[in-house]
Scaffold this motif. Structure first.
Motif, PDB file in Angstrom:
ATOM      1  N   ILE A  88       0.863  -1.181   0.000  1.00 46.42           N
ATOM      2  CA  ILE A  88       0.000   0.000   0.000  1.00 46.42           C
ATOM      3  C   ILE A  88       0.897   1.227   0.000  1.00 46.42           C
ATOM      4  O   ILE A  88       1.752   1.383   0.875  1.00 46.42           O
ATOM      5  CB  ILE A  88      -0.915  -0.003   1.228  1.00 46.42           C
ATOM      6  CG1 ILE A  88      -1.778  -1.267   1.230  1.00 46.42           C
ATOM      7  CG2 ILE A  88      -1.778   1.247   1.264  1.00 46.42           C
ATOM      8  CD1 ILE A  88      -2.484  -1.509   2.537  1.00 46.42           C
ATOM      9  N   THR A  89       0.714   2.086  -0.975  1.00 49.59           N
ATOM     10  CA  THR A  89       1.526   3.296  -1.084  1.00 49.59           C
ATOM     11  C   THR A  89       0.709   4.503  -0.656  1.00 49.59           C
ATOM     12  O   THR A  89      -0.430   4.680  -1.091  1.00 49.59           O
ATOM     13  CB  THR A  89       2.032   3.487  -2.521  1.00 49.59           C
ATOM     14  OG1 THR A  89       2.808   2.341  -2.898  1.00 49.59           O
ATOM     15  CG2 THR A  89       2.911   4.723  -2.624  1.00 49.59           C
ATOM     16  N   ALA A  90       1.290   5.303   0.215  1.00 49.54           N
ATOM     17  CA  ALA A  90       0.645   6.530   0.683  1.00 49.54           C
ATOM     18  C   ALA A  90       1.711   7.615   0.787  1.00 49.54           C
ATOM     19  O   ALA A  90       2.902   7.361   0.578  1.00 49.54           O
ATOM     20  CB  ALA A  90      -0.035   6.303   2.031  1.00 49.54           C
ATOM     21  N   TYR A  91       1.267   8.807   1.099  1.00 48.44           N
ATOM     22  CA  TYR A  91       2.188   9.933   1.251  1.00 48.44           C
ATOM     23  C   TYR A  91       1.975  10.550   2.626  1.00 48.44           C
ATOM     24  O   TYR A  91       0.835  10.711   3.080  1.00 48.44           O
ATOM     25  CB  TYR A  91       1.963  10.970   0.149  1.00 48.44           C
ATOM     26  CG  TYR A  91       2.264  10.418  -1.222  1.00 48.44           C
ATOM     27  CD1 TYR A  91       3.555  10.397  -1.716  1.00 48.44           C
ATOM     28  CD2 TYR A  91       1.245   9.873  -1.997  1.00 48.44           C
ATOM     29  CE1 TYR A  91       3.834   9.861  -2.964  1.00 48.44           C
ATOM     30  CE2 TYR A  91       1.511   9.334  -3.246  1.00 48.44           C
ATOM     31  CZ  TYR A  91       2.810   9.333  -3.721  1.00 48.44           C
ATOM     32  OH  TYR A  91       3.083   8.793  -4.952  1.00 48.44           O
ATOM     33  N   GLY A  92       3.083  10.827   3.293  1.00 45.83           N
ATOM     34  CA  GLY A  92       2.982  11.332   4.654  1.00 45.83           C
ATOM     35  C   GLY A  92       4.013  12.394   4.945  1.00 45.83           C
ATOM     36  O   GLY A  92       4.771  12.829   4.070  1.00 45.83           O
ATOM     37  N   GLN A  93       4.055  12.779   6.211  1.00 38.35           N
ATOM     38  CA  GLN A  93       4.949  13.845   6.652  1.00 38.35           C
ATOM     39  C   GLN A  93       5.681  13.395   7.903  1.00 38.35           C
ATOM     40  O   GLN A  93       5.089  12.798   8.809  1.00 38.35           O
ATOM     41  CB  GLN A  93       4.159  15.122   6.927  1.00 38.35           C
ATOM     42  CG  GLN A  93       5.024  16.343   7.180  1.00 38.35           C
ATOM     43  CD  GLN A  93       4.186  17.606   7.275  1.00 38.35           C
ATOM     44  OE1 GLN A  93       2.969  17.546   7.408  1.00 38.35           O
ATOM     45  NE2 GLN A  93       4.824  18.758   7.210  1.00 38.35           N
ATOM     46  N   VAL A  94       6.969  13.686   7.940  1.00 37.18           N
ATOM     47  CA  VAL A  94       7.806  13.297   9.070  1.00 37.18           C
ATOM     48  C   VAL A  94       7.585  14.275  10.223  1.00 37.18           C
ATOM     49  O   VAL A  94       7.452  15.487  10.016  1.00 37.18           O
ATOM     50  CB  VAL A  94       9.290  13.272   8.658  1.00 37.18           C
ATOM     51  CG1 VAL A  94      10.180  12.950   9.854  1.00 37.18           C
ATOM     52  CG2 VAL A  94       9.512  12.257   7.547  1.00 37.18           C
ATOM     53  N   ALA A  95       7.525  13.737  11.429  1.00 44.35           N
ATOM     54  CA  ALA A  95       7.394  14.554  12.635  1.00 44.35           C
ATOM     55  C   ALA A  95       8.255  13.937  13.726  1.00 44.35           C
ATOM     56  O   ALA A  95       8.679  12.782  13.627  1.00 44.35           O
ATOM     57  CB  ALA A  95       5.938  14.640  13.085  1.00 44.35           C
ATOM     58  N   SER A  96       8.518  14.722  14.736  1.00 42.15           N
ATOM     59  CA  SER A  96       9.304  14.225  15.864  1.00 42.15           C
ATOM     60  C   SER A  96       8.376  13.605  16.893  1.00 42.15           C
ATOM     61  O   SER A  96       7.351  14.188  17.260  1.00 42.15           O
ATOM     62  CB  SER A  96      10.100  15.359  16.506  1.00 42.15           C
ATOM     63  OG  SER A  96      10.751  14.898  17.678  1.00 42.15           O
ATOM     64  N   ALA A  97       8.746  12.413  17.341  1.00 45.04           N
ATOM     65  CA  ALA A  97       7.943  11.752  18.364  1.00 45.04           C
ATOM     66  C   ALA A  97       8.238  12.306  19.755  1.00 45.04           C
ATOM     67  O   ALA A  97       7.477  12.067  20.692  1.00 45.04           O
ATOM     68  CB  ALA A  97       8.203  10.246  18.340  1.00 45.04           C
ATOM     69  N   ARG A  98       9.341  13.049  19.885  1.00 46.95           N
ATOM     70  CA  ARG A  98       9.711  13.583  21.192  1.00 46.95           C
ATOM     71  C   ARG A  98      10.341  14.961  21.012  1.00 46.95           C
ATOM     72  O   ARG A  98      11.464  15.084  20.527  1.00 46.95           O
ATOM     73  CB  ARG A  98      10.687  12.639  21.894  1.00 46.95           C
ATOM     74  CG  ARG A  98      11.014  13.030  23.326  1.00 46.95           C
ATOM     75  CD  ARG A  98      12.008  12.063  23.931  1.00 46.95           C
ATOM     76  NE  ARG A  98      12.328  12.388  25.306  1.00 46.95           N
ATOM     77  CZ  ARG A  98      13.308  11.820  26.000  1.00 46.95           C
ATOM     78  NH1 ARG A  98      14.052  10.887  25.431  1.00 46.95           N
ATOM     79  NH2 ARG A  98      13.540  12.168  27.245  1.00 46.95           N
ATOM     80  N   THR A  99       9.602  15.969  21.377  1.00 46.36           N
ATOM     81  CA  THR A  99      10.078  17.351  21.307  1.00 46.36           C
ATOM     82  C   THR A  99       9.854  18.003  22.665  1.00 46.36           C
ATOM     83  O   THR A  99       8.780  17.859  23.258  1.00 46.36           O
ATOM     84  CB  THR A  99       9.326  18.138  20.223  1.00 46.36           C
ATOM     85  OG1 THR A  99       9.520  17.508  18.961  1.00 46.36           O
ATOM     86  CG2 THR A  99       9.840  19.569  20.149  1.00 46.36           C
TER      87      THR A  99
END
Length: 471
Positions: A88-99
């Motif tokens: 399954i191909t999708a498009y996403g955005q990277v985020a920090s799990a700990r900030t």
């Protein structure tokens, strides 16, 4: 015409007698001319019709077209039943799990800032980023330690007095026991006349005095025990004050809680910072995640097959190179997107290779699909109306019903009942249908029922499309 005065001209009011004689020959000539033209037109039309019929009658007969069946050349694949899974191909955005937002826990003047403490730079866990003037907090630690020492000394004195009082109580208890023994002996002697009443009274008084002394000692012991408890409480309080002072002193050094990237810096050297004032923001570079959305139907399929810990691969193309980082689905958004009806998933990325990404990066996400047992993988061109395909059976197309299980790009995962030896036609034909004659590309064509050499071969005339045997 009327006579015009002075003109010398007199209009004649009578018609000429020769005018009717001139108009009659002219009318007769026009009628004859019209009849001649009409006759010529009719003659030309008759001649044209005669010539056309003569040409049609003399035209040679057209050669008869041979009604020969057309055979289509197709490509095929052998059916291979196996376990297939789609991605399954999708498009996403990277985020920090700990900030986190670093704050100064103490107030004071900034003495020093690390040269590595800058926006965008990476800091290591434990690095000192900012130093606040520690003078006041060092003095507080000294005072707290003195208070703890004084409380401990007072406790030691109280415990020593308590121990001495316990020894005195033991001696008083022994003295009381001895006096009670003497009193009992005197009373025995009194009954036999060997002792006087005065002796008995004296010894009874001694017992009473020693009992009072013992009671006083025991009362003193209770007081000393309370004093010990108070000193212990004082030590605990002084110890807390010392720990708080030491913590404040340690907090004059603001350190990085983990290895990460600085996203904001709000302090400068020699500036005054207040308690709980924000000085920086840092995100953990080894704790990145990607959020991406899938349809509700895809989410339901993944959940049935096991959603969490499912493998994903995140890729970002930079120029001609593609960076790929592995990860696993860790959690699901609590709500469905009302605008799209999709479900947002979050995948934790492996630390290896994650340093190539930054929060906010848009990436492509490929999710490991559901595994379908005992299925076939065929190209889209093999499928017709999403419910059947064709196999070669005795040199002709034969329809087979299929059930689509999943899609993997241009490939379709299906379940179908195909007999052994039959091959699936993958060439897309607009004339596809039950009984259409076909031959496999690269294989020699068998001679048809008419004994010809196939379409377009020697001796072959015009080709017509036929279906079914003898079609």
């Amino acid at each position: 015409m009327e006579n015009l005065p002075g003109s010398g001209y007199v209009a004649s009011t009578e018609k000429s007698e020769d005018q009717p004689k001139t108009e009659k020959p002219r009318a007769r000539f026009g009628l004859i001319s019209a009849l001649v033209r009409l006759g010529l037109a009719v003659l030309i039309l008759v001649l044209a019709v005669y010539w056309a019929f003569s040409w049609v009658a003399q035209r040679p007969d057209a050669p008869q077209r041979m009604n020969r069946e057309r055979t289509f050349t197709v490509e095929v694949i052998d059916p291979v039943y196996a376990s297939h899974s789609s991605s399954i191909t999708a498009y996403g955005q990277v985020a920090s799990a700990r900030t986190i937002e670093l704050r100064s826990l103490v107030a004071g003047r900034v003495l020093e800032i690390s040269p590595d403490f800058a926006v965008g730079s990476q800091v290591e866990e434990g690095d000192v980023l900012v130093r606040v003037d520690p003078f006041t907090y060092t003095g507080a630690v000294v005072e707290a330690r003195a208070a703890v020492a004084d409380a401990e000394l007072s406790l030691a004195e109280a415990e020593e007095a308590y121990a001495l009082e316990q020894s005195a109580i033991t001696a008083a208890q022994e003295a009381l026991t001895s006096a009670q023994t003497d009193l009992e002996r005197a009373r025995s002697l009194l009954s036999s006349g060997a002792a006087t009443q005065q002796t008995v009274d004296t010894r009874a008084l001694t017992v009473s005095e020693r009992q009072q002394a013992l009671d006083q000692r025991q009362s003193n012991l209770v007081t000393l025990n309370a004093q010990i408890l108070r000193q212990q409480a004082a030590i605990a309080q002084a110890g807390y004050a010392l720990e708080s002072a030491e913590r404040d002193l340690a907090n004059t050094e603001i350190t990085a809680p983990f290895t990460g990237i600085v996203t904001a810096r709000n302090v400068t050297a020699s500036a005054y910072v207040g308690a709980n004032e924000a000085v920086a923001s840092i995100y953990e570079s080894d704790a990145l995640e990607v959020s991406f959305m899938v349809s509700d139907a895809t989410y339901a399929t993944l959940r049935r097959d096991g959603l969490f810990d499912r493998s994903v691969e995140v890729s970002r193309t930079t120029g001609t190179d593609a960076e790929r980082i592995s990860g696993r689905i860790a959690r699901v958004a609590p709500e469905i997107d009302s605008a799209t009806g999709g479900v947002t998933l979050y995948a934790e990325l492996d630390s290896e290779g994650a340093e190539l990404l930054r929060p906010g990066t848009f990436v492509s996400v490929e999710v490991e699909g559901v595994t379908h047992e005992n299925t076939l993988l065929v190209p889209e061109t093999a499928l017709y109306d999403d419910n059947h395909l064709y196999v070669i059976r005795d040199g002709r197309m034969a329809a087979v019903d299929v059930d689509i299980r999943d899609r993997d790009g241009a490939q379709i995962i299906i379940s179908a009942d195909i007999a052994e030896g039959e091959r699936i036609i993958t060439t897309r034909l607009s004339q596809a249908g039950e009984g259409v004659a076909v031959q496999v590309e690269g294989e020699e064509q068998a001679t048809g029922p008419q004994g010809g050499d196939g379409p377009g071969g020697p001796g072959g005339g015009p080709v017509v499309i036929g279906r079914g045997p003898g079609g």
